[in-house]
Structure formats: C-alpha cells, structure tokens
Design an enzyme around this catalytic site. Structure first.
Site, mmCIF file in Angstrom:
data_model
loop_
_atom_site.group_PDB
_atom_site.id
_atom_site.type_symbol
_atom_site.label_atom_id
_atom_site.label_comp_id
_atom_site.label_asym_id
_atom_site.label_seq_id
_atom_site.Cartn_x
_atom_site.Cartn_y
_atom_site.Cartn_z
ATOM 1 N N HIS A 1 128.449 -17.437 49.349
ATOM 2 C CA HIS A 1 127.774 -17.818 48.107
ATOM 3 C C HIS A 1 127.214 -19.246 48.144
ATOM 4 O O HIS A 1 126.043 -19.478 47.929
ATOM 5 C CB HIS A 1 128.768 -17.725 46.939
HETATM 6 C C1 BDR Z 1 132.317 -18.731 43.898
HETATM 7 O O1 BDR Z 1 133.728 -18.699 43.696
HETATM 8 C C2 BDR Z 1 134.396 -19.331 44.767
HETATM 9 O O2 BDR Z 1 135.442 -18.511 45.180
HETATM 10 C C3 BDR Z 1 133.402 -19.582 45.857
HETATM 11 O O3 BDR Z 1 133.670 -20.816 46.507
HETATM 12 C C4 BDR Z 1 132.068 -19.608 45.137
HETATM 13 O O4 BDR Z 1 131.737 -20.928 44.762
HETATM 14 C C5 BDR Z 1 131.836 -17.322 44.012
HETATM 15 O O5 BDR Z 1 132.176 -16.598 42.862
#
Ligand code: BDR
Ligand code: CA
Length: 318
Positions: free
Chosen positions: A247
């Site tokens: 992400h």
């Molecule tokens: C987001 O949540 C975290 O677990 C990850 O680092 C990312 O920023 C994705 O939902």
C-alpha cells in the site's frame, strides 16, 4: 530537480518499502520521516524506520517521533494489535539489523510545523499511517494547512475494508484525526485507498527477482513483501495467488510516477460516530452530497508499472 517529500509512517512492512523507495529513487528527496502509533507502538515504528534507513546507507535522513496514541480514542488501535491482526502483517521489529542511529530530539509535530513554516521549496507530505501527527499539526498551527502544497495519503477505501467490513486501518486507527485532515482545506490531496492498492499486487516471483538484485534494499524489500504474502495467503487471499498489496509504496511511488494511479476528483469525509462504520471514508462517487470535491481519489493502479518502479529503484546501491 528531485521532488522533496516527508513520509509520515507507522513502520510496518509496507511503510519500510515506501521509505526505501523515497530514499533511493533519484527523482525523490526524502527530507525526513515522522513516526506515529499505528501498525506497532510508535517506539517500534521509530526503531524500524531507523533500522531501514541505516540498512540502505541513508542514515543521514532524520527521523522524528510523533504521537503514541490517537487524538481522541485511547483504546485504538490496541484491539487490532490484541487481535494480533497487525502482528501478522507487521512484526514489532523488522528483519533488518539493529542500528546505532537515534531519533531526533525534536518531535514529529514540531518538525512538521517548523519545516513548512520555513520551507523555500515545495515539500509533499505523504502520510501512509494513521493521521494523528497531521491533525495535531493542524490543531497547533492554523497556518499549517496553507503551507503544505500537496498531501498524498495512503488510506481509506470505497468498496473494501481491511480492519472492519467498512473501514481501512489508517483511517480507522484515528478517525477524528482523519476527519480533521480531509476537512482542513488542503490545496491538493491525493488519496490512495485500498481500491487502488489491491490492484497493484506484488507477487512471490517479484520477490525472487528483487532478491536476485542483491542490493540491501532489494533483498530487504523481498523479505518485507514476502512476509506480507505469507500473511495474505493465510488471512486475505488476493486475486493473484501468492501476492500482496504494498500500500504505502504505491502512494510514495505515485509521487514520482503519477501515471501509476488513475484518480477521480471527489468529496471525501470520514465517519467518526457510526457503530459499524467508524473510520469509513465516505467517498461521494455520485455527487449526492452538498460538498465540492476535496481530493483526487485513486480507484485503479498499474501493477506492472509499480513492480518495475520498485525493481529500478532497488537495483541501485545508495
Ligand atoms: C495500511 O495499514 C497498514 O497496515 C499499512 O502500513 C498501510 O499503511 C493499509 O490499510
Ligand atoms: Ca503504514
């Protein structure tokens, strides 16, 4: 001229890939990292961030520690960690060697306020974590919102949820902070939600390719992403077998390669009251609300282009 940016992180496996991308890509200049409570307690976020920067030879990039808890809800996101959801995707300590590097004495919120107060060039603010630090800066300095030229947020979701059926983790973990950020009036917000990040999947084959590059960043990325693939195979199977979204790195990558994401200009607000929907980004896709659009929301992403960007950036040594 490289684009300057500050990454606000809760390092975590995908934050770590974003940090390495921002620190190593020749068209980006990572001015500093600010850490915040999220995937893991903030002190672990800070330690992981320092470890990653040292591991890739960029210990010169300063790290500033921020809020240890959300603005309003003292119990978020502990339930997630207690349920060990976070631990499956983000170990408290990342698999990179310990470091002698230390965080800066200045706190994250003070660093953000002072940096934008004195900036003579544009610096993009890229929060890929709960928005507690950003909201605190808004609350402390009413001029902050005018001084930040662009915000690229990894967070939120329209058709998906990951921490609840209705919400994405970064927004859910501090919903009041997120509501403040989307309502603040920033000149330019790009939102990279799960709807986009889940279309830019990195596979086990990509990890083999990264590992074969042999550089510290490429091999660390292979390890971090490989950890995510195991967790996704077990708890959140993706459309492509043995793959995972990365992400935060997609959000950072979109700064240097805007064509990686496809956006629509829409109004986004954050639910802070609903029992089932707290932390949901309410994205007005059919203009049913009274509010003018306030951000560019990504609904698609170029998976091949994203993988190629990571390969190119991590092939080079710092
Ligand atoms: C987001 O949540 C975290 O677990 C990850 O680092 C990312 O920023 C994705 O939902
Ligand atoms: Ca993150």
């Amino acid at each position: 001229m490289p684009r300057k940016l500050i990454l606000d992180v809760d390092t975590g496996t995908d934050d770590a890939v974003a940090i390495m991308l921002a620190a190593l890509h020749p068209e980006l200049e990572l001015v500093g990292c600010t850490t915040v409570n999220g995937n893991v307690p903030v002190e672990h976020c800070t330690d992981n961030t320092l470890r990653v920067l040292d591991h890739i030879g960029r210990g010169d990039i300063p790290v500033f520690e921020g809020l240890a808890r959300p603005l309003v809800r003292p119990d978020f996101p502990l339930p997630r960690r207690e349920r060990d959801l976070s631990g499956r995707y983000h170990p408290d300590t990342l698999p990179v060697p310990p470091t002698a590097l230390r965080k800066q004495a200045t706190g994250a919120v003070e660093f953000l306020i002072e940096t934008y107060r004195t900036a003579t060039e544009e610096i993009a603010l890229v929060p890929v974590a709960p928005l507690s630090n950003i909201a605190a800066a808004l609350a402390l300095d009413p001029r902050f919102v005018q001084r930040v030229p662009e915000v690229v947020i990894m967070g939120g979701a329209h058709a998906l949820g990951n921490v609840t059926p209705s919400a994405e983790f970064n927004i859910w973990a501090d919903p009041e902070a997120a509501a403040m950020v989307f309502a603040a009036g920033f000149a330019k917000i790009t939102l990279v939600p799960l709807d986009a990040t889940h279309r830019a999947l990195i596979t086990r084959e990509h990890c083999t390719e990264l590992d074969a590059l042999g550089t510290p960043a490429a091999q660390a990325a292979a390890a971090f992403i490989g950890h995510r693939i195991v967790a996704h195979d077990e708890h959140q199977k993706q459309a492509v077998p043995h793959s995972t979204p990365v992400h935060d790195a997609l959000a950072a990558g979109s700064l240097v390669a805007p064509s990686l994401i496809t956006t629509r200009r829409l109004h986004v607000a954050v639910e802070t009251a609903g029992v089932l929907t707290v932390g949901r980004t309410v994205i007005d896709t059919h203009f049913r609300g009274r509010h003018a659009p306030n951000c560019d929301v990504a609904f698609d992403a170029d998976a091949a282009g994203f993988a190629a960007l990571l390969m190119r950036a991590f092939a080079a040594k710092a």
